[in-house]
Design an enzyme around this catalytic site. Sequence first.
Site, PDB file in Angstrom:
ATOM      1  N   MET A  27     -11.263  53.320  66.366  1.00 33.85           N
ATOM      2  CA  MET A  27     -11.609  54.745  66.389  1.00 33.85           C
ATOM      3  C   MET A  27     -13.093  54.907  66.065  1.00 33.85           C
ATOM      4  O   MET A  27     -13.530  55.967  65.621  1.00 33.85           O
ATOM      5  CB  MET A  27     -10.751  55.521  65.393  1.00 33.85           C
ATOM      6  CG  MET A  27      -9.258  55.476  65.763  1.00 33.85           C
ATOM      7  SD  MET A  27      -8.320  56.899  65.181  1.00 33.85           S
ATOM      8  CE  MET A  27      -8.572  56.791  63.433  1.00 33.85           C
ATOM      9  N   GLY A  33     -15.161  45.022  59.019  1.00 36.06           N
ATOM     10  CA  GLY A  33     -13.760  44.732  59.356  1.00 36.06           C
ATOM     11  C   GLY A  33     -13.567  44.704  60.873  1.00 36.06           C
ATOM     12  O   GLY A  33     -12.886  43.821  61.415  1.00 36.06           O
ATOM     13  N   HIS A  34     -14.174  45.680  61.557  1.00 33.11           N
ATOM     14  CA  HIS A  34     -14.076  45.700  63.031  1.00 33.11           C
ATOM     15  C   HIS A  34     -14.801  44.490  63.624  1.00 33.11           C
ATOM     16  O   HIS A  34     -14.345  43.905  64.605  1.00 33.11           O
ATOM     17  CB  HIS A  34     -14.690  46.983  63.595  1.00 33.11           C
ATOM     18  CG  HIS A  34     -13.993  48.236  63.156  1.00 33.11           C
ATOM     19  ND1 HIS A  34     -14.523  49.100  62.231  1.00 33.11           N
ATOM     20  CD2 HIS A  34     -12.803  48.764  63.524  1.00 33.11           C
ATOM     21  CE1 HIS A  34     -13.693  50.113  62.049  1.00 33.11           C
ATOM     22  NE2 HIS A  34     -12.643  49.931  62.819  1.00 33.11           N
ATOM     23  N   GLY A 144      -6.289  44.907  62.490  1.00 32.14           N
ATOM     24  CA  GLY A 144      -6.509  44.476  61.117  1.00 32.14           C
ATOM     25  C   GLY A 144      -5.233  44.583  60.286  1.00 32.14           C
ATOM     26  O   GLY A 144      -4.427  45.493  60.480  1.00 32.14           O
ATOM     27  N   ASP A 147      -4.112  47.958  57.967  1.00 29.39           N
ATOM     28  CA  ASP A 147      -3.068  48.926  58.342  1.00 29.39           C
ATOM     29  C   ASP A 147      -1.805  48.126  58.647  1.00 29.39           C
ATOM     30  O   ASP A 147      -1.427  47.946  59.804  1.00 29.39           O
ATOM     31  CB  ASP A 147      -3.512  49.743  59.551  1.00 29.39           C
ATOM     32  CG  ASP A 147      -4.708  50.613  59.227  1.00 29.39           C
ATOM     33  OD1 ASP A 147      -4.556  51.560  58.458  1.00 29.39           O
ATOM     34  OD2 ASP A 147      -5.807  50.298  59.718  1.00 29.39           O
ATOM     35  N   LEU A 181     -12.408  47.291  53.351  1.00 35.28           N
ATOM     36  CA  LEU A 181     -13.321  48.100  54.173  1.00 35.28           C
ATOM     37  C   LEU A 181     -12.506  49.102  54.969  1.00 35.28           C
ATOM     38  O   LEU A 181     -11.454  48.778  55.514  1.00 35.28           O
ATOM     39  CB  LEU A 181     -14.121  47.216  55.125  1.00 35.28           C
ATOM     40  CG  LEU A 181     -15.123  46.248  54.509  1.00 35.28           C
ATOM     41  CD1 LEU A 181     -16.052  45.685  55.584  1.00 35.28           C
ATOM     42  CD2 LEU A 181     -15.948  46.896  53.416  1.00 35.28           C
ATOM     43  N   ARG A 184     -12.986  55.399  56.097  1.00 37.82           N
ATOM     44  CA  ARG A 184     -12.800  56.522  55.166  1.00 37.82           C
ATOM     45  C   ARG A 184     -13.459  56.273  53.806  1.00 37.82           C
ATOM     46  O   ARG A 184     -13.571  57.208  53.010  1.00 37.82           O
ATOM     47  CB  ARG A 184     -11.315  56.822  54.985  1.00 37.82           C
ATOM     48  CG  ARG A 184     -10.691  57.431  56.236  1.00 37.82           C
ATOM     49  CD  ARG A 184      -9.271  57.905  56.009  1.00 37.82           C
ATOM     50  NE  ARG A 184      -8.792  58.709  57.109  1.00 37.82           N
ATOM     51  CZ  ARG A 184      -7.985  58.272  58.088  1.00 37.82           C
ATOM     52  NH1 ARG A 184      -7.559  57.025  58.079  1.00 37.82           N
ATOM     53  NH2 ARG A 184      -7.605  59.086  59.064  1.00 37.82           N
TER      54      ARG A 184
HETATM   55  O1  PAF Z   1      -6.380  51.412  63.481  1.00 38.05           O
HETATM   56  C1  PAF Z   1      -7.003  52.224  64.202  1.00 38.05           C
HETATM   57  O2  PAF Z   1      -8.231  52.296  64.196  1.00 38.05           O
HETATM   58  C2  PAF Z   1      -6.218  53.170  65.085  1.00 38.05           C
HETATM   59  O3  PAF Z   1      -5.009  53.538  64.505  1.00 38.05           O
HETATM   60  C3  PAF Z   1      -5.984  52.598  66.504  1.00 38.05           C
HETATM   61  C4  PAF Z   1      -5.114  51.343  66.448  1.00 38.05           C
HETATM   62  C5  PAF Z   1      -7.313  52.291  67.159  1.00 38.05           C
HETATM   63  C6  PAF Z   1      -5.245  53.640  67.357  1.00 38.05           C
HETATM   64  O4  PAF Z   1      -5.962  54.816  67.464  1.00 38.05           O
END
Ligand code: PAF
Length: 275
Positions: A27, A33-34, A144, A147, A181, A184
Amino acid sequence: MQIVLNSEELARARDGMAGTLALVPTMGALHAGHLALIAAAKMRAATVAASIFVNPTQFGEGEDFGRYPRRQEQDVRMLEEAGCDLVWAPSVEDIYPAGFSTNISVASVSKRWEGEARPGHFDGVSTIVAKLLLSVGPDLALFGEKDFQQLAVIRRMVTDLNIPVEIVAVPTVREADGLALSSRNAYLSPDERRRAAALPNALLTMRDAIRDGTAVSAALQAGKQALVDAGFLKIDYLALVDAATLEPLDAIVGEMRLIAAAVIGTTRLIDNIAV
Ligand code: PAF
């Protein structure tokens, strides 16, 4: 790095790709982390694509959709530097054109925890992730472990719908004091940020206590108290769960996860660790 803004451009770019393709759905508001997801993708696939889409349907009423950080230029720069090959940044109209009426709802594993605290959240996640996977057609998609329930919901959906993709889980990246990380974390004041480390610390203390034979209920109670003492105002849940079904456990059995969601100031943080 190629940037595509709508489904038609994406389909054209996809046609020109050969070899293994990995997708990292995001998002935006990217952090280390990304980048760990991109790095893990690069180790496994010839081509790496990332999507940037702040999905409105996974935010509930009164949640932070409006103020969710949007930094597309910076995100694109970070993805390019990380060696990503393609970025897909669609508009809301492109993803949800007039008449869009489909909702994917995964039962059981999405029922508790985040599912209870954020009604409709996992329907939004499941529907957008299915759409992203079906639009891009990757061989693998990376998410990740931060979540953790989302990961379990996505695995269930991909299995149930025979979506031909391998789901790869990547360990949570943490700050030096243990805070996971998250985009938010930007909402935290300096004082809240300092106190937020109590969340991963409580998880570690609970994990060690459970491993050392403390009763699960006593370990969870002590963890809750530690969060209250650190100034967390609301604890949505703090539980030991089965790592696959997310069902609560009151004794040690099989693969387990400690999961937590709690509010500090106005910011809701989630975290989890393996036990
Ligand atoms: O984890 C996230 O950033 C979001 O929930 C995802 C998997 C991109 C779906 O919008």
